[in-house]
Design a protein around this motif. Structure first.
Motif, PDB file in Angstrom:
ATOM      1  N   ASN A  92      13.167  70.452  50.514  1.00 54.41           N
ATOM      2  CA  ASN A  92      13.767  69.706  51.620  1.00 54.41           C
ATOM      3  C   ASN A  92      13.295  68.267  51.720  1.00 54.41           C
ATOM      4  N   ASN A 201      14.184  74.292  46.146  1.00 53.03           N
ATOM      5  CA  ASN A 201      15.006  74.712  47.283  1.00 53.03           C
ATOM      6  C   ASN A 201      15.666  76.082  47.103  1.00 53.03           C
ATOM      7  N   CYS A 204      15.497  78.635  49.830  1.00 57.60           N
ATOM      8  CA  CYS A 204      16.032  78.182  51.115  1.00 57.60           C
ATOM      9  C   CYS A 204      17.531  78.419  51.251  1.00 57.60           C
ATOM     10  N   CYS A 304      10.844  75.797  53.587  1.00 55.37           N
ATOM     11  CA  CYS A 304      12.245  75.600  53.968  1.00 55.37           C
ATOM     12  C   CYS A 304      12.351  75.063  55.386  1.00 55.37           C
TER      13      CYS A 304
END
Length: 304
Positions: A92, A201, A204, A304
């Motif tokens: 992120n 990521n 996530c 996340c």
């Protein structure tokens, strides 16, 4: 230089013949190592415009790769020739991607099976085919996952959406079988920095954790490189270019020092002798440096 003389090509051909005779595992050159006029890895990268590094003393310097990793990549390229590279990414935080080495982008080979597996799990859940495609890199299983998504164009578009959700904004899954003897998706060009970003990521996005869990169960014979780092979740891929020179690559994520944190990682090597075994040695060296360097995960890891 990566290009070989005629005599070296003959030696490479013999080396590759030996590798094929011995067998590479489920990810061998029948379909995963996807031959013909496939583009070779390039030495330029529009995103690689920041400093590549030299953080030291375990300190994290924004925009810089830990010194130990920079030196490991350099030493691997010097000793074995060819190309090598590494990239780290923070979940992120797309601005926190660092990279080093002469390898920038090249065929994804079996690392492309990860976003395909995510797309499949969303529609069908985890089953033995997904497990085989990820943990032992079974090519027939991976092709079944791919074509369950539709024809090549549809499967490609569906998988592209998975990449975008994982913050990879540039990669386009291969949908043209440029080299007929290999999987179409294995011929995807995947930049090392984009791959590290997707690895950061993966957990996530929807169905990402299920696939990530399988990436922590990779078969022992494929657990070199990142597989030697405790807690690593990763997927490897390998295959020859049109001259028989092997590219060996891995990506995924590593646990951070703080519980529940992680950092995306991607490494790759394409040695001058063109062999799968030498590529493994180069990845072992790079991964060891990443493990030794506290700066590789501390301060770069996130959630996340």
């Amino acid at each position: 230089m990566r290009r070989c003389t005629l005599s070296k090509r003959l030696r490479v051909a013999l080396a590759v013949t030996t590798v094929v005779t011995l067998g590479l595992s489920a990810c061998t050159i029948d379909t995963d190592s996807d031959s013909s006029a496939m583009p070779s890895p390039t030495l330029s990268n529009p995103l690689d415009d920041g400093p590549s590094g030299a953080s030291s003393d375990g300190k994290v310097v924004p925009g810089e790769m830990p010194r130990e990793v920079v030196e490991a990549v350099k030493s691997a390229q010097k000793e074995f020739g060819g190309l090598a590279g590494a990239a780290l990414a923070t979940p992120n935080n797309d601005s926190q991607v660092v990279s080093t080495g002469d390898f920038k982008t090249g065929p994804a080979w079996s690392t492309s099976k990860v976003p395909i597996a995510v797309a499949y799990v969303r529609q069908s859940g985890v089953d033995p085919q997904v497990e085989a495609a990820v943990t032992v890199s079974d090519n027939d299983a991976a092709e079944s996952l791919w074509y369950s998504l539709g024809d090549d164009a549809t499967a490609g578009a569906t998988t592209d959406e998975i990449l975008r959700e994982g913050h990879d904004t540039r990669t386009v899954m291969g949908t043209d079988r440029i080299r007929a003897e290999y999987t179409v998706f294995g011929q995807t060009q995947w930049d090392l920095r984009d791959q590290a970003t997707f690895g950061a990521n993966l957990q996530c996005i929807e169905a990402g954790p299920q696939v990530a869990d399988l990436m922590g169960q990779i078969a022992e014979e494929q657990s070199y490189g990142l597989g030697r780092i405790p807690g690593a979740h990763f997927k490897g891929g390998w295959g020859p270019d049109d001259e028989g020179i092997y590219l060996v690559r891995q990506f995924g994520y590593l646990p951070g020092k703080k519980p529940g944190t992680f950092v995306g990682v991607a490494i790759a090597a394409q040695p001058d002798d063109g062999t799968y075994e030498t590529g493994q040695q180069m990845l072992d060296r790079i991964a060891k440096a990443i493990e030794r360097s506290g700066g590789a995960t501390t301060g770069r890891a996130g959630t996340c």
